[in-house]
Design an enzyme around this catalytic site. Structure first.
Site, short mmCIF file in Angstrom:
data_model
loop_
_atom_site.label_atom_id
_atom_site.label_comp_id
_atom_site.label_asym_id
_atom_site.label_seq_id
_atom_site.Cartn_x
_atom_site.Cartn_y
_atom_site.Cartn_z
N HIS A 73 37.90 49.42 38.33
CA HIS A 73 38.42 49.09 36.99
C HIS A 73 37.54 49.66 35.87
CE1 HIS A 73 41.00 46.14 38.98
NE2 HIS A 73 41.60 45.92 37.82
N CYS A 117 39.09 50.20 45.85
CA CYS A 117 38.50 48.95 45.37
C CYS A 117 37.15 48.78 46.06
CB CYS A 117 39.44 47.80 45.72
SG CYS A 117 38.76 46.17 45.36
N GLU A 133 42.01 45.24 32.75
CA GLU A 133 43.45 44.97 32.96
C GLU A 133 44.15 44.79 31.61
OE1 GLU A 133 45.55 44.13 35.91
OE2 GLU A 133 43.99 45.02 37.17
N CYS A 180 33.01 49.42 40.39
CA CYS A 180 34.31 48.73 40.42
C CYS A 180 35.29 49.74 39.85
CB CYS A 180 34.28 47.47 39.54
SG CYS A 180 35.91 46.73 39.32
N ASP A 182 44.67 48.70 45.57
CA ASP A 182 43.63 47.94 44.82
C ASP A 182 44.20 46.54 44.55
OD1 ASP A 182 41.29 47.38 43.28
OD2 ASP A 182 42.31 47.92 41.44
N SER A 183 43.35 45.69 44.00
CA SER A 183 43.82 44.35 43.61
C SER A 183 44.65 44.41 42.32
CB SER A 183 42.61 43.45 43.37
OG SER A 183 41.80 44.03 42.35
N TYR A 241 39.90 40.01 43.01
CA TYR A 241 39.18 39.93 44.28
C TYR A 241 37.73 39.50 44.09
CZ TYR A 241 42.73 42.17 47.27
OH TYR A 241 43.84 42.45 48.01
N GLY A 242 37.15 39.89 42.95
CA GLY A 242 35.71 39.74 42.76
C GLY A 242 35.20 38.31 42.81
N1 DGL Z 1 38.92 47.12 41.33
C1 DGL Z 1 38.21 46.25 42.20
C2 DGL Z 1 36.86 46.85 42.63
O1 DGL Z 1 36.68 48.04 42.62
C3 DGL Z 1 38.00 44.80 41.90
C4 DGL Z 1 38.72 44.06 40.86
C5 DGL Z 1 38.93 42.61 41.21
O2 DGL Z 1 38.02 41.79 41.02
O3 DGL Z 1 40.02 42.32 41.70
O4 DGL Z 1 35.97 46.14 43.05
#
Ligand code: DGL
Length: 227
Positions: A191, A75, A153, A189, A11-12, A43-44
Protein backbone atom coordinates in the site's frame (compact mmCIF):
# COMPACT_ATOMS: atom_id res chain seq x y z
CA UNK A 1 0.27 -22.44 -22.16
CA UNK A 2 -3.30 -21.25 -22.74
CA UNK A 3 -2.99 -17.59 -23.89
CA UNK A 4 -6.15 -16.86 -21.90
CA UNK A 5 -4.59 -18.08 -18.61
CA UNK A 6 -4.18 -14.95 -16.50
CA UNK A 7 -1.61 -13.79 -14.02
CA UNK A 8 -3.34 -13.66 -10.63
CA UNK A 9 -2.39 -10.72 -8.41
CA UNK A 10 -3.64 -10.95 -4.83
CA UNK A 11 -3.67 -8.53 -1.90
CA UNK A 12 -5.94 -7.68 1.02
CA UNK A 13 -6.92 -4.41 -0.68
CA UNK A 14 -5.65 -1.93 -3.27
CA UNK A 15 -1.96 -2.29 -2.31
CA UNK A 16 -1.28 -4.84 -5.01
CA UNK A 17 -1.95 -2.12 -7.60
CA UNK A 18 1.62 -0.98 -6.91
CA UNK A 19 2.75 -4.38 -8.21
CA UNK A 20 0.18 -4.48 -10.99
CA UNK A 21 1.51 -1.24 -12.56
CA UNK A 22 5.08 -2.41 -13.38
CA UNK A 23 3.75 -5.86 -14.32
CA UNK A 24 1.32 -4.34 -16.80
CA UNK A 25 4.07 -2.08 -18.20
CA UNK A 26 6.33 -5.09 -18.85
CA UNK A 27 3.57 -7.44 -20.02
CA UNK A 28 0.99 -5.28 -21.80
CA UNK A 29 -0.88 -8.18 -23.41
CA UNK A 30 -1.10 -10.87 -20.72
CA UNK A 31 -4.51 -11.13 -19.03
CA UNK A 32 -4.38 -10.18 -15.36
CA UNK A 33 -6.91 -10.97 -12.63
CA UNK A 34 -6.62 -8.71 -9.58
CA UNK A 35 -8.21 -10.10 -6.42
CA UNK A 36 -8.53 -8.25 -3.11
CA UNK A 37 -9.65 -9.99 0.07
CA UNK A 38 -11.73 -7.04 1.18
CA UNK A 39 -13.65 -9.26 3.63
CA UNK A 40 -10.36 -9.97 5.42
CA UNK A 41 -8.92 -6.44 5.16
CA UNK A 42 -6.82 -5.23 6.93
CA UNK A 43 -4.37 -8.12 7.25
CA UNK A 44 -1.84 -6.17 9.31
CA UNK A 45 -3.83 -6.37 12.54
CA UNK A 46 -4.67 -10.09 12.24
CA UNK A 47 -2.84 -12.91 13.99
CA UNK A 48 -0.21 -15.01 12.25
CA UNK A 49 -2.32 -18.17 12.76
CA UNK A 50 -5.35 -16.57 11.17
CA UNK A 51 -3.41 -15.41 8.11
CA UNK A 52 -1.49 -18.68 7.78
CA UNK A 53 -4.86 -20.43 7.38
CA UNK A 54 -6.78 -17.77 5.46
CA UNK A 55 -4.32 -16.83 2.70
CA UNK A 56 -3.65 -20.37 1.33
CA UNK A 57 -7.38 -21.19 1.47
CA UNK A 58 -8.36 -18.09 -0.52
CA UNK A 59 -5.56 -18.53 -3.04
CA UNK A 60 -6.58 -22.16 -3.50
CA UNK A 61 -10.12 -21.08 -4.37
CA UNK A 62 -8.90 -18.31 -6.71
CA UNK A 63 -6.59 -20.70 -8.54
CA UNK A 64 -9.42 -23.21 -8.97
CA UNK A 65 -11.65 -20.52 -10.37
CA UNK A 66 -9.28 -18.58 -12.65
CA UNK A 67 -6.68 -21.24 -13.56
CA UNK A 68 -3.84 -18.68 -13.64
CA UNK A 69 -0.42 -19.32 -15.19
CA UNK A 70 1.21 -17.73 -12.13
CA UNK A 71 0.05 -16.25 -8.81
CA UNK A 72 1.50 -13.16 -7.14
CA UNK A 73 0.98 -12.51 -3.44
CA UNK A 74 1.27 -8.72 -3.72
CA UNK A 75 1.21 -8.29 0.05
CA UNK A 76 4.16 -8.31 2.42
CA UNK A 77 2.00 -9.38 5.36
CA UNK A 78 0.59 -12.42 3.56
CA UNK A 79 3.96 -13.28 1.97
CA UNK A 80 6.08 -13.12 5.13
CA UNK A 81 3.56 -15.35 6.93
CA UNK A 82 2.09 -17.68 4.32
CA UNK A 83 4.30 -17.85 1.21
CA UNK A 84 5.68 -21.30 2.05
CA UNK A 85 2.23 -22.70 2.84
CA UNK A 86 0.84 -21.35 -0.43
CA UNK A 87 3.74 -22.74 -2.48
CA UNK A 88 3.33 -26.14 -0.84
CA UNK A 89 -0.40 -26.18 -1.56
CA UNK A 90 -0.42 -24.96 -5.17
CA UNK A 91 0.94 -26.50 -8.29
CA UNK A 92 1.98 -23.31 -10.09
CA UNK A 93 4.69 -20.65 -9.73
CA UNK A 94 3.96 -18.30 -6.82
CA UNK A 95 5.77 -14.96 -6.55
CA UNK A 96 5.83 -13.33 -3.11
CA UNK A 97 6.48 -9.78 -1.93
CA UNK A 98 8.95 -9.47 0.93
CA UNK A 99 10.62 -6.38 2.44
CA UNK A 100 13.39 -5.02 0.18
CA UNK A 101 15.98 -4.95 3.00
CA UNK A 102 18.86 -6.10 0.79
CA UNK A 103 18.72 -3.19 -1.71
CA UNK A 104 18.09 -0.75 1.14
CA UNK A 105 21.22 -1.91 2.98
CA UNK A 106 23.19 -1.66 -0.27
CA UNK A 107 22.13 1.97 -0.71
CA UNK A 108 22.30 3.34 2.83
CA UNK A 109 25.30 5.52 3.57
CA UNK A 110 24.36 6.31 7.17
CA UNK A 111 23.85 2.56 7.89
CA UNK A 112 20.51 3.32 9.51
CA UNK A 113 17.56 1.97 7.54
CA UNK A 114 13.87 1.83 8.30
CA UNK A 115 11.35 -0.90 7.59
CA UNK A 116 7.83 0.48 7.38
CA UNK A 117 5.18 -2.19 7.06
CA UNK A 118 2.14 -3.49 8.86
CA UNK A 119 2.21 -4.48 12.53
CA UNK A 120 2.11 -8.14 11.46
CA UNK A 121 4.95 -7.83 8.92
CA UNK A 122 7.44 -6.04 11.13
CA UNK A 123 7.22 -8.68 13.86
CA UNK A 124 7.91 -11.61 11.50
CA UNK A 125 10.95 -13.90 11.91
CA UNK A 126 11.25 -13.57 8.11
CA UNK A 127 12.21 -9.92 8.68
CA UNK A 128 14.72 -10.98 11.36
CA UNK A 129 16.29 -13.33 8.81
CA UNK A 130 16.48 -10.72 6.03
CA UNK A 131 18.00 -8.27 8.50
CA UNK A 132 20.62 -10.74 9.75
CA UNK A 133 21.49 -11.82 6.21
CA UNK A 134 21.62 -8.50 4.38
CA UNK A 135 21.80 -5.69 6.93
CA UNK A 136 23.86 -7.07 9.80
CA UNK A 137 26.00 -3.92 9.87
CA UNK A 138 23.00 -1.56 9.86
CA UNK A 139 20.72 -0.28 12.55
CA UNK A 140 17.32 -1.43 11.32
CA UNK A 141 14.35 0.49 12.69
CA UNK A 142 10.96 -1.17 12.28
CA UNK A 143 7.52 0.29 12.51
CA UNK A 144 4.11 -1.13 11.66
CA UNK A 145 1.19 1.17 10.85
CA UNK A 146 -2.30 0.07 9.91
CA UNK A 147 -3.20 3.77 9.93
CA UNK A 148 -1.03 4.29 6.81
CA UNK A 149 -2.71 1.32 5.12
CA UNK A 150 -6.10 2.89 5.79
CA UNK A 151 -4.85 6.26 4.45
CA UNK A 152 -3.63 4.60 1.24
CA UNK A 153 -7.03 2.93 0.74
CA UNK A 154 -8.74 6.27 1.39
CA UNK A 155 -6.50 8.06 -1.12
CA UNK A 156 -7.33 5.56 -3.84
CA UNK A 157 -10.98 5.97 -2.94
CA UNK A 158 -10.60 9.68 -3.76
CA UNK A 159 -10.45 11.07 -0.20
CA UNK A 160 -8.07 13.91 0.63
CA UNK A 161 -5.09 12.88 2.77
CA UNK A 162 -4.17 14.94 5.83
CA UNK A 163 -0.36 15.49 5.84
CA UNK A 164 -0.48 15.70 9.66
CA UNK A 165 -1.93 12.17 9.81
CA UNK A 166 0.95 10.85 7.67
CA UNK A 167 3.53 12.70 9.77
CA UNK A 168 2.03 11.31 12.99
CA UNK A 169 2.00 7.77 11.58
CA UNK A 170 5.73 7.80 10.71
CA UNK A 171 6.85 9.64 13.85
CA UNK A 172 7.46 6.45 15.91
CA UNK A 173 10.07 5.43 13.34
CA UNK A 174 12.01 8.68 13.76
CA UNK A 175 11.65 8.61 17.53
CA UNK A 176 13.62 5.36 17.85
CA UNK A 177 17.32 5.64 18.75
CA UNK A 178 19.19 6.48 15.54
CA UNK A 179 15.99 7.63 13.81
CA UNK A 180 17.46 11.02 12.92
CA UNK A 181 20.21 9.27 10.91
CA UNK A 182 17.87 7.04 8.87
CA UNK A 183 18.60 7.74 5.18
CA UNK A 184 16.82 4.79 3.52
CA UNK A 185 13.34 3.39 4.13
CA UNK A 186 11.94 0.09 2.93
CA UNK A 187 8.29 0.47 1.96
CA UNK A 188 7.47 -3.00 3.28
CA UNK A 189 3.77 -2.86 2.52
CA UNK A 190 2.44 -2.75 -1.02
CA UNK A 191 0.00 0.00 0.00
CA UNK A 192 2.81 2.43 0.77
CA UNK A 193 4.17 3.17 -2.74
CA UNK A 194 0.65 4.48 -3.39
CA UNK A 195 1.27 7.23 -0.79
CA UNK A 196 4.98 7.72 -1.55
CA UNK A 197 4.52 11.41 -2.35
CA UNK A 198 2.84 12.07 0.99
CA UNK A 199 5.46 10.00 2.83
CA UNK A 200 8.25 11.99 1.13
CA UNK A 201 6.84 15.21 2.59
CA UNK A 202 6.87 13.65 6.08
CA UNK A 203 10.36 12.16 5.64
CA UNK A 204 12.48 14.69 3.72
CA UNK A 205 15.88 13.43 2.60
CA UNK A 206 14.98 9.77 3.10
CA UNK A 207 15.26 7.49 0.05
CA UNK A 208 12.45 4.96 -0.39
CA UNK A 209 13.02 1.41 -1.58
CA UNK A 210 10.27 -1.00 -2.58
CA UNK A 211 10.25 -4.26 -4.42
CA UNK A 212 7.50 -3.65 -6.96
CA UNK A 213 9.65 -3.11 -10.05
CA UNK A 214 11.75 -6.17 -9.17
CA UNK A 215 8.59 -8.22 -8.77
CA UNK A 216 7.33 -7.06 -12.15
CA UNK A 217 10.65 -8.15 -13.69
CA UNK A 218 10.47 -11.51 -11.93
CA UNK A 219 6.96 -12.11 -13.28
CA UNK A 220 8.12 -11.17 -16.79
CA UNK A 221 11.06 -13.57 -16.45
CA UNK A 222 8.89 -16.46 -15.21
CA UNK A 223 6.42 -15.99 -18.06
CA UNK A 224 8.98 -15.33 -20.83
CA UNK A 225 8.17 -16.97 -24.14
CA UNK A 226 4.51 -17.51 -23.19
CA UNK A 227 1.71 -16.34 -25.48
N1 DGL B 1 -0.77 -4.53 1.37
C1 DGL B 1 -0.51 -5.37 2.48
C2 DGL B 1 1.00 -5.56 2.71
O1 DGL B 1 1.78 -5.41 1.81
C3 DGL B 1 -1.16 -5.17 3.81
C4 DGL B 1 -2.32 -4.30 4.04
C5 DGL B 1 -3.22 -4.82 5.15
O2 DGL B 1 -2.93 -4.57 6.34
O3 DGL B 1 -4.20 -5.47 4.80
O4 DGL B 1 1.42 -5.92 3.79
Amino acid sequence: MDPAAPILIFDSGVGGLSVLAPTRALLPNVPIVYAADSAGFPYGIRSDAELAARVPAILGRLVERFRPRLAVIACNTASTIALDHVRAALDLPVVGTVPAIKPAAERSRSRVIGVLGTEATVRQPYVDELTARFAADCTVLRHGSSKLVALAEAKLGGAPIDPAAIAAAVRPLLDQPGGERMDTLVLACTHFPLIAEELAVALPGVEFVDGSLGIGRRIAYLTRGQP
